[in-house]
Design a protein around this motif. Structure first.
Motif, mmCIF file in Angstrom:
data_model
loop_
_atom_site.group_PDB
_atom_site.id
_atom_site.type_symbol
_atom_site.label_atom_id
_atom_site.label_comp_id
_atom_site.label_asym_id
_atom_site.label_seq_id
_atom_site.Cartn_x
_atom_site.Cartn_y
_atom_site.Cartn_z
ATOM 1 N N PHE A 188 0.826 -1.205 0.000
ATOM 2 C CA PHE A 188 0.000 0.000 0.000
ATOM 3 C C PHE A 188 0.860 1.254 0.000
ATOM 4 O O PHE A 188 1.802 1.379 0.777
ATOM 5 C CB PHE A 188 -0.911 -0.013 1.240
ATOM 6 C CG PHE A 188 -1.727 1.235 1.400
ATOM 7 C CD1 PHE A 188 -2.806 1.492 0.578
ATOM 8 C CD2 PHE A 188 -1.396 2.166 2.367
ATOM 9 C CE1 PHE A 188 -3.550 2.650 0.719
ATOM 10 C CE2 PHE A 188 -2.139 3.329 2.525
ATOM 11 C CZ PHE A 188 -3.215 3.569 1.691
ATOM 12 N N SER A 204 -2.946 8.280 6.157
ATOM 13 C CA SER A 204 -2.016 7.881 7.221
ATOM 14 C C SER A 204 -1.325 9.114 7.795
ATOM 15 O O SER A 204 -1.105 9.224 9.000
ATOM 16 C CB SER A 204 -0.972 6.906 6.675
ATOM 17 O OG SER A 204 -1.615 5.827 6.046
ATOM 18 N N PHE A 223 -3.400 -2.583 12.855
ATOM 19 C CA PHE A 223 -4.111 -3.523 11.988
ATOM 20 C C PHE A 223 -3.974 -3.093 10.524
ATOM 21 O O PHE A 223 -4.320 -1.970 10.184
ATOM 22 C CB PHE A 223 -5.591 -3.584 12.374
ATOM 23 C CG PHE A 223 -6.412 -4.358 11.380
ATOM 24 C CD1 PHE A 223 -6.315 -5.739 11.316
ATOM 25 C CD2 PHE A 223 -7.252 -3.715 10.488
ATOM 26 C CE1 PHE A 223 -7.041 -6.460 10.378
ATOM 27 C CE2 PHE A 223 -7.985 -4.428 9.547
ATOM 28 C CZ PHE A 223 -7.881 -5.804 9.504
ATOM 29 N N GLY A 224 -3.496 -4.006 9.664
ATOM 30 C CA GLY A 224 -3.272 -3.673 8.251
ATOM 31 C C GLY A 224 -2.086 -2.728 8.166
ATOM 32 O O GLY A 224 -2.188 -1.619 7.657
ATOM 33 N N CYS A 225 -0.938 -3.214 8.665
ATOM 34 C CA CYS A 225 0.207 -2.321 8.920
ATOM 35 C C CYS A 225 0.900 -1.829 7.659
ATOM 36 O O CYS A 225 1.648 -0.850 7.701
ATOM 37 C CB CYS A 225 1.216 -3.027 9.816
ATOM 38 S SG CYS A 225 1.883 -4.540 9.071
ATOM 39 N N GLY A 226 0.683 -2.494 6.506
ATOM 40 C CA GLY A 226 1.395 -2.080 5.292
ATOM 41 C C GLY A 226 2.893 -2.066 5.562
ATOM 42 O O GLY A 226 3.450 -2.997 6.171
ATOM 43 N N LEU A 262 2.622 3.573 10.536
ATOM 44 C CA LEU A 262 1.859 4.023 11.715
ATOM 45 C C LEU A 262 2.532 3.539 12.996
ATOM 46 O O LEU A 262 2.793 4.322 13.919
ATOM 47 C CB LEU A 262 0.407 3.515 11.654
ATOM 48 C CG LEU A 262 -0.443 3.990 10.477
ATOM 49 C CD1 LEU A 262 -1.880 3.461 10.602
ATOM 50 C CD2 LEU A 262 -0.461 5.508 10.382
ATOM 51 N N ASP A 280 -0.789 -7.895 9.073
ATOM 52 C CA ASP A 280 -1.250 -7.619 7.713
ATOM 53 C C ASP A 280 -1.482 -8.971 7.046
ATOM 54 O O ASP A 280 -0.949 -9.997 7.472
ATOM 55 C CB ASP A 280 -0.205 -6.804 6.924
ATOM 56 C CG ASP A 280 -0.834 -6.031 5.770
ATOM 57 O OD1 ASP A 280 -0.972 -4.798 5.884
ATOM 58 O OD2 ASP A 280 -1.210 -6.659 4.754
ATOM 59 N N VAL A 281 -2.267 -8.950 5.976
ATOM 60 C CA VAL A 281 -2.585 -10.176 5.243
ATOM 61 C C VAL A 281 -1.536 -10.448 4.158
ATOM 62 O O VAL A 281 -1.459 -11.541 3.617
ATOM 63 C CB VAL A 281 -4.004 -10.036 4.636
ATOM 64 C CG1 VAL A 281 -3.996 -9.149 3.386
ATOM 65 C CG2 VAL A 281 -4.679 -11.351 4.374
ATOM 66 N N SER A 310 -2.071 -11.982 9.651
ATOM 67 C CA SER A 310 -3.433 -12.222 10.111
ATOM 68 C C SER A 310 -4.379 -11.855 8.974
ATOM 69 O O SER A 310 -4.151 -10.876 8.262
ATOM 70 C CB SER A 310 -3.713 -11.369 11.354
ATOM 71 O OG SER A 310 -4.991 -11.665 11.881
ATOM 72 N N ASP A 311 -5.420 -12.640 8.821
ATOM 73 C CA ASP A 311 -6.475 -12.283 7.865
ATOM 74 C C ASP A 311 -7.588 -11.662 8.683
ATOM 75 O O ASP A 311 -8.275 -12.354 9.426
ATOM 76 C CB ASP A 311 -6.964 -13.542 7.138
ATOM 77 C CG ASP A 311 -8.169 -13.242 6.257
ATOM 78 O OD1 ASP A 311 -8.355 -12.061 5.889
ATOM 79 O OD2 ASP A 311 -8.922 -14.180 5.949
ATOM 80 N N GLY A 312 -7.755 -10.360 8.579
ATOM 81 C CA GLY A 312 -8.605 -9.679 9.556
ATOM 82 C C GLY A 312 -7.951 -9.888 10.917
ATOM 83 O O GLY A 312 -6.728 -9.762 11.057
ATOM 84 N N ASN A 360 -5.345 2.262 9.356
ATOM 85 C CA ASN A 360 -5.875 2.866 8.142
ATOM 86 C C ASN A 360 -6.489 1.665 7.438
ATOM 87 O O ASN A 360 -5.825 1.003 6.655
ATOM 88 C CB ASN A 360 -4.737 3.505 7.341
ATOM 89 C CG ASN A 360 -5.213 4.136 6.046
ATOM 90 O OD1 ASN A 360 -6.343 3.933 5.629
ATOM 91 N ND2 ASN A 360 -4.344 4.890 5.408
ATOM 92 N N PRO A 378 -8.226 -1.367 5.387
ATOM 93 C CA PRO A 378 -8.416 -1.606 3.953
ATOM 94 C C PRO A 378 -9.880 -1.428 3.603
ATOM 95 O O PRO A 378 -10.747 -1.815 4.382
ATOM 96 C CB PRO A 378 -8.006 -3.063 3.783
ATOM 97 C CG PRO A 378 -8.172 -3.678 5.130
ATOM 98 C CD PRO A 378 -7.913 -2.597 6.121
ATOM 99 N N VAL A 389 -14.096 -5.825 4.710
ATOM 100 C CA VAL A 389 -13.006 -6.144 5.655
ATOM 101 C C VAL A 389 -13.080 -5.194 6.845
ATOM 102 O O VAL A 389 -12.981 -5.614 8.006
ATOM 103 C CB VAL A 389 -11.617 -6.048 4.987
ATOM 104 C CG1 VAL A 389 -10.509 -6.329 5.990
ATOM 105 C CG2 VAL A 389 -11.507 -6.990 3.817
#
Ligand SMILES: C[S@@+](CC[C@H](N)C(=O)[O-])C[C@H]1O[C@@H](n2cnc3c(N)ncnc32)[C@H](O)[C@@H]1O
Length: 339
Positions: A177, A186, A204-207, A211, A228-229, A253-255, A269, A271, A282
């Protein structure tokens, strides 16, 4: 079965009895149903979890790097949503194939498969379109000569970000991302200087990890975890943390599938589109589930596009939703679990 898997299934005779690398497949029955000796490489943890129930684990790799396999008869790449991710994958796959081996690319038309000719051309003879059905295409090139060895460093992009209180070295890879820059959303979240509750903090969803890196330095007594997935994002996040001397835990992690702790704060931030379609599912699922991961008086702090109708969802699951900051495009929301 996914459309791309169906078009591969129509060409089953091409793959019969061969030792093949299958890259980025959806989590369906394809690799079990096509009679080949498949090895699967996925960077998508959701697909990996789905395939783990269907395939022998030794035939399955979840990583930012392609497994080094010998004696392959060919390889099939399922077109990723970012073109540059396709280039990144092909640069790793091609050196594993000897002259004369087929390299296939399959994908949906609206997912960029129309670029197949250009993507495959560096690795072999003139690419040919073998099939077209269900809005998908299957392409092949036959490998010529030995492709140059893959070097991760050539693909990793490092940038320096300046914040009023600190400088951050950010590491990124293709398709991660906001590759090579700081996302405006962000940035807005990081402009908010109100301290986070002290304790464990989840990004969550750290890219690429921006953050958590900035916030960990601002909240030095808290312990950060990043999920992150995407395997490439996780690799970049670990690199970013390391280059900025921040200690934190990074895992897939997925979610919230693999998040088991309870946190003083969760930042994100989130998805809002998966695949090619715009999709808030999501994020919605995340608001629904994150309550079990927040401590009493724990804070959820997120940034989102202003047009996304998140506040009612946040209030339904967590608590009163406050706008901490906004600009013409983004809003930073905060909700605290009642104590
Ligand atoms: C909008 S980006 C934010 C990235 C980073 N936090 C930043 O601010 O630059 C959302 C991230 O969520 C990840 N993501 C998408 N679906 C996910 C899922 N099901 N579970 C966990 N992470 C997911 C994406 O890979 C992406 O890195």
């Amino acid at each position: 079965m996914d459309n791309t898997s169906q078009i591969l299934q129509r060409s089953a005779e091409l793959f019969a009895g061969q030792r093949l690398l299958l890259v980025n497949p959806p989590a369906d029955e394809l690799a079990r149903e096509l009679p080949a000796d498949w090895h699967v490489w996925s960077w998508d943890y959701a697909a990996y979890l789905g395939l783990r129930n269907r395939l022998d684990e030794q035939r399955l790799d979840f990583s930012h790097l392609c497994p080094t396999l010998d004696g392959l008869d060919g390889a099939v790449l399922v077109m990723p949503k970012a073109i540059e991710r396709a280039e990144y994958a092909l640069a790793q796959i091609a050196p594993l194939l000897k002259t004369g081996c087929p390299l296939y690319l399959v994908g949906e038309k609206k997912g960029g498969i129309t670029r197949a000719e250009k993507l495959l051309a560096p690795y072999g003879g003139t690419p040919e379109k073998l099939d077209s059905a269900r809005h998908c295409q299957l392409w092949r090139t036959v490998v010529h000569g030995q492709a140059a060895p893959f070097r991760l460093a050539d693909w990793q992009q490092g940038i320096t970000l300046e914040f009023p209180d600190q400088q951050v070295e950010l590491v990124s890879l293709p398709g991660v991302f906001s590759h090579g820059r700081l996302d405006e959303g962000s940035q807005l979240l990081l402009e908010e200087l109100a301290p986070l509750p002290t304790g464990k903090v989840l990004d969550f969803g750290c890219g690429a990890g921006v953050l958590a890196t900035v916030l960990a330095r601002r909240n030095p007594t808290s312990r950060f975890e990043l999920v992150d997935v995407d395997a490439l994002a996780l690799h970049c996040a670990a690199e970013t943390l390391g280059r900025n001397q921040v200690q934190a835990e990074v895992y897939p992690s997925d979610g919230l599938s693999d998040v088991h702790g309870r946190y003083a704060a969760v930042v994100s931030n989130p998805p809002f589109h998966t695949g090619i379609r715009h999709d808030t599912s999501v994020a919605e699922q995340f608001f629904n589930e994150v309550t079990r991961n927040l401590l009493p008086r724990g804070e959820l702090r997120i940034v989102a596009n202003g047009f996304l109708k998140y506040p009612p969802l946040i209030e339904a699951h967590i608590g009163q939703c406050q706008v901490l900051r906004e600009n013409s495009r983004f809003k930073v929301y905060s909700a605290v679990v009642p104590g």
